[in-house]
Design an enzyme around this catalytic site. Structure first.
Site, PDB file in Angstrom:
ATOM      1  N   TYR A  55      36.186  68.823  38.586  1.00 27.39           N
ATOM      2  CA  TYR A  55      37.594  68.886  38.207  1.00 27.39           C
ATOM      3  C   TYR A  55      38.370  69.659  39.272  1.00 27.39           C
ATOM      4  O   TYR A  55      37.794  70.250  40.184  1.00 27.39           O
ATOM      5  CB  TYR A  55      37.728  69.574  36.838  1.00 27.39           C
ATOM      6  N   ARG A 175      41.010  46.476  27.032  1.00 27.95           N
ATOM      7  CA  ARG A 175      39.809  45.672  27.226  1.00 27.95           C
ATOM      8  C   ARG A 175      39.474  44.812  26.014  1.00 27.95           C
ATOM      9  O   ARG A 175      38.796  43.810  26.151  1.00 27.95           O
ATOM     10  CB  ARG A 175      38.623  46.587  27.571  1.00 27.95           C
ATOM     11  N   TRP A 267      49.315  65.421  38.119  1.00 28.07           N
ATOM     12  CA  TRP A 267      48.328  66.321  37.529  1.00 28.07           C
ATOM     13  C   TRP A 267      49.125  67.345  36.735  1.00 28.07           C
ATOM     14  O   TRP A 267      49.837  68.173  37.302  1.00 28.07           O
ATOM     15  CB  TRP A 267      47.493  67.003  38.621  1.00 28.07           C
TER      16      TRP A 267
END
Length: 331
Positions: A55, A175, A267
């Site tokens: 991270y 999906r 971010w």
């Protein structure tokens, strides 16, 4: 002195293998600190990546703490900006996977309104990410279209709900469209199409009557990001905040030269560092008010006790879930 129980790990690795639960005394707040009795905390992809060591911020060893997001109530207070009984979310730092958390008051922000603790525990990351995607890069007007992948994710669901409040229409790539269409449409989605369909962009444009989105929200990368860029209007912007596929974005030259698309990154942790306190408080006040009114909610797959952190983190990494994995820190 209260006995605390919290999650630690002594080295980076797979969470289901390296996370442990330990006990110890709860630190008494020093000047400018709070002791918060934590109520709930989610397990986000960022938490998994943090434990894995991949991270944007790194754990500090030995005995690194886990949990980047959580909700609780102030139990003891040594800060003039808070009071005992205030409901707060953890805004900065690590350590939410804990019965009690003693930390500087600057790491918390008050949350007003009668909000379900499990929903409030998920307030910090996903809703703010969705809000910043929608308001931080393009001046969207009511009636504009946006497109996103991973539309059934936590951020994706928040994008749908917030976009609806802003009068913005959403094209949502998923999906399993047959399984998710009704659920996402109930949240306010306008178009839901199958990500794996070779003609997904063509089908989506047919459903928007040819209108192309001015903004794309990318949580996946790889070929999925390519489809978003293909869908975008000329001079459109794609904002990337995740990389679920773990594949890099490949940009055809024509998308840059002839379409003139703009690629940006987000971010939220970085935004929280650079934004003013007024901007942060205003953003969370809006999000909390929507959440309290039941107009912004995230799906929950299952809830685990703190002692089951390994099982919970394993479930959080499974591909087909019904929503977020949460820790009930009161159990």
């Amino acid at each position: 002195m209260k006995e605390n129980k919290y999650v630690v790990f002594s080295g980076c690795g797979q969470p289901q293998e390296c996370l442990d639960v330990t006990t110890g005394p709860t630190a008494i707040p020093a000047e400018g600190e709070l002791m918060v009795r934590m109520l709930a905390s989610p397990i986000n992809p960022a938490d998994i990546n943090f434990v894995q060591g991949v991270y944007g911020i790194k754990p500090t060893f030995p005995n690194a703490r886990g949990g980047l997001e959580g909700y609780g109530v102030v139990e003891e207070c040594a800060s003039p900006d808070f009071a005992i009984g205030d409901r707060v979310i953890m805004l900065r730092g690590v350590g939410a996977w804990s019965r009690y958390l003693t930390a500087p008051a600057s790491q918390f922000i008050k949350v007003e309104g009668n909000i379900d603790p499990f929903q409030a525990a998920m307030l910090k990351v996903n809703p703010l990410t969705a809000l910043r995607v929608l308001e931080g890069f393009v001046d969207l007007k009511p009636g504009d279209w946006i497109v996103q992948n991973a539309a059934n994710s936590g951020v994706g669901r928040c994008v749908i709900q917030i976009a609806r409040k802003l009068g913005v229409k959403t094209v949502n790539f998923v999906r399993c469209p047959d399984l998710l269409r009704n659920e996402l449409m109930a949240l306010g989605a306008d178009v839901v199409v199958g990500e794996d369909d070779d003609n997904v962009v063509k089908k989506a444009l047919e459903m928007t009557d040819g209108a192309r989105p001015v903004l794309a929200s990318n949580a996946v990368g790889g070929d999925s990001a390519m489809r978003l860029m293909d869908m975008l209007a000329p001079e459109g912007t794609m904002v990337t905040f995740g990389a679920m596929s773990k594949k890099s974005i490949k940009v055809p030259n024509s998308f840059l030269i002839f379409k003139g698309i703009c690629l940006r990154g987000l971010w939220v942790t970085k935004w929280l560092k650079s934004a003013s306190q007024q901007e942060i408080e205003s953003a969370y006040a809006r999000l909390a008010s929507w959440m309290a009114a039941g107009e912004l909610k995230q799906a929950v797959d299952s809830v685990y006790a703190l002692d089951s952190i390994r099982e919970a983190s394993a479930r959080a990494q499974e591909e087909f879930r019904k929503g977020k994995i949460l820790l009930d820190l009161t159990r």
